[in-house]
Design an enzyme around this catalytic site. Structure first.
Site, PDB file in Angstrom:
ATOM      1  N   LYS A  12       0.821  -1.217   0.000  1.00  0.00           N
ATOM      2  CA  LYS A  12       0.000   0.000   0.000  1.00  0.00           C
ATOM      3  C   LYS A  12       0.861   1.276   0.000  1.00  0.00           C
ATOM      4  O   LYS A  12       2.070   1.227   0.250  1.00  0.00           O
ATOM      5  CB  LYS A  12      -0.929  -0.029   1.217  1.00  0.00           C
ATOM      6  CG  LYS A  12      -2.020  -1.112   1.155  1.00  0.00           C
ATOM      7  CD  LYS A  12      -2.906  -1.044   2.401  1.00  0.00           C
ATOM      8  CE  LYS A  12      -4.083  -1.994   2.325  1.00  0.00           C
ATOM      9  NZ  LYS A  12      -4.960  -1.852   3.530  1.00  0.00           N
ATOM     10  N   TYR A  52     -12.628  -2.165  -3.630  1.00  0.00           N
ATOM     11  CA  TYR A  52     -13.047  -2.325  -2.236  1.00  0.00           C
ATOM     12  C   TYR A  52     -14.565  -2.272  -2.075  1.00  0.00           C
ATOM     13  O   TYR A  52     -15.051  -1.971  -0.985  1.00  0.00           O
ATOM     14  CB  TYR A  52     -12.406  -1.233  -1.372  1.00  0.00           C
ATOM     15  CG  TYR A  52     -11.046  -1.586  -0.787  1.00  0.00           C
ATOM     16  CD1 TYR A  52     -10.825  -2.788  -0.099  1.00  0.00           C
ATOM     17  CD2 TYR A  52      -9.982  -0.693  -0.859  1.00  0.00           C
ATOM     18  CE1 TYR A  52      -9.595  -3.084   0.467  1.00  0.00           C
ATOM     19  CE2 TYR A  52      -8.742  -0.988  -0.288  1.00  0.00           C
ATOM     20  CZ  TYR A  52      -8.551  -2.184   0.376  1.00  0.00           C
ATOM     21  OH  TYR A  52      -7.339  -2.466   0.954  1.00  0.00           O
ATOM     22  N   PHE A  60     -15.560   3.589   7.008  1.00  0.00           N
ATOM     23  CA  PHE A  60     -14.206   3.936   6.572  1.00  0.00           C
ATOM     24  C   PHE A  60     -14.017   3.852   5.060  1.00  0.00           C
ATOM     25  O   PHE A  60     -12.914   4.088   4.565  1.00  0.00           O
ATOM     26  CB  PHE A  60     -13.172   3.055   7.293  1.00  0.00           C
ATOM     27  CG  PHE A  60     -13.355   1.562   7.112  1.00  0.00           C
ATOM     28  CD1 PHE A  60     -12.874   0.900   5.981  1.00  0.00           C
ATOM     29  CD2 PHE A  60     -14.013   0.807   8.085  1.00  0.00           C
ATOM     30  CE1 PHE A  60     -13.039  -0.466   5.826  1.00  0.00           C
ATOM     31  CE2 PHE A  60     -14.192  -0.572   7.933  1.00  0.00           C
ATOM     32  CZ  PHE A  60     -13.696  -1.203   6.795  1.00  0.00           C
ATOM     33  N   THR A  94      -5.402  -6.854  10.919  1.00  0.00           N
ATOM     34  CA  THR A  94      -5.723  -5.601  10.219  1.00  0.00           C
ATOM     35  C   THR A  94      -5.167  -4.391  10.962  1.00  0.00           C
ATOM     36  O   THR A  94      -4.598  -3.483  10.352  1.00  0.00           O
ATOM     37  CB  THR A  94      -7.253  -5.465  10.071  1.00  0.00           C
ATOM     38  OG1 THR A  94      -7.750  -6.632   9.408  1.00  0.00           O
ATOM     39  CG2 THR A  94      -7.621  -4.228   9.272  1.00  0.00           C
ATOM     40  N   HIS A 118      -2.212  -5.337   1.579  1.00  0.00           N
ATOM     41  CA  HIS A 118      -3.510  -5.973   1.373  1.00  0.00           C
ATOM     42  C   HIS A 118      -3.266  -7.407   0.949  1.00  0.00           C
ATOM     43  O   HIS A 118      -2.308  -7.690   0.229  1.00  0.00           O
ATOM     44  CB  HIS A 118      -4.295  -5.263   0.251  1.00  0.00           C
ATOM     45  CG  HIS A 118      -5.487  -6.070  -0.208  1.00  0.00           C
ATOM     46  ND1 HIS A 118      -6.702  -6.002   0.425  1.00  0.00           N
ATOM     47  CD2 HIS A 118      -5.620  -6.999  -1.192  1.00  0.00           C
ATOM     48  CE1 HIS A 118      -7.545  -6.857  -0.174  1.00  0.00           C
ATOM     49  NE2 HIS A 118      -6.909  -7.466  -1.149  1.00  0.00           N
TER      50      HIS A 118
END
Ligand code: UDP
Ligand code: MG
Length: 136
Positions: A12, A52, A60, A94, A118
């Site tokens: 990311k 996503y 979020f 996470t 991810h």
């Protein structure tokens, strides 16, 4: 019986920004993953929203999609025996605060949103996510 699986991994923006991509790729190799495909790209927010979309009802979601499209990412198809679960284990929880020693998120994660990597969470999603980034 063997069960070699391919899964999608993303390094990311927070990790690419800190030039951690080579180091993280080495961790995958050290764990026995083969990196089958890789590319460094920056995606549009609309693409992040599509990627996503399972999270579209979450509070979020908007910030997550802004974040994933905020800078370069490295997307990879990685492969190993039981690779989907093995990748989730190597990534860690996470929230980096909850991640175990030795996991990528424990080592590099900054916060629950900037958690460095991810990984697909099931065989079905691995197929969908690999196809999303590598349609050939
Ligand atoms: N996320 C967040 N806030 C939360 C939960 C998740 O910003 O409260 C972000 C985080 O970057 C996470 C991503 O949304 O990696 C997808 O969430 P998921 O529950 O699928 O976690 P993952 O599969 O990445 O561990
Ligand atoms: Mg997930």
């Amino acid at each position: 019986m063997s069960n070699v699986e391919q899964t999608l991994s993303i390094i990311k923006p927070d990790a690419v920004e800190r030039n951690l991509d080579n180091e993280i790729q080495q961790l995958f190799k050290d764990k026995g993953f083969q990196i089958i495909k890789e590319k460094k790209i920056q995606i549009e927010k609309s693409e992040a929203e599509e990627f996503y979309k399972v999270h579209q009802t979450k509070p979020f979601y908007n910030d997550l999609c802004s974040y994933l499209s905020s800078g370069p990412i490295v997307v990879m198809v990685i492969e190993k025996e039981n690779g989907i679960l093995a990748n989730r284990e190597l990534m860690g929880a996470t929230n980096p605060k909850d991640a175990q020693e030795g996991t990528i998120r424990k080592k590099y994660g900054i916060s629950i949103d900037k958690n460095s990597v991810h990984g697909s969470d099931s065989p079905e999603n691995a197929k969908i996510e690999i196809n999303f980034f590598f349609k050939d």
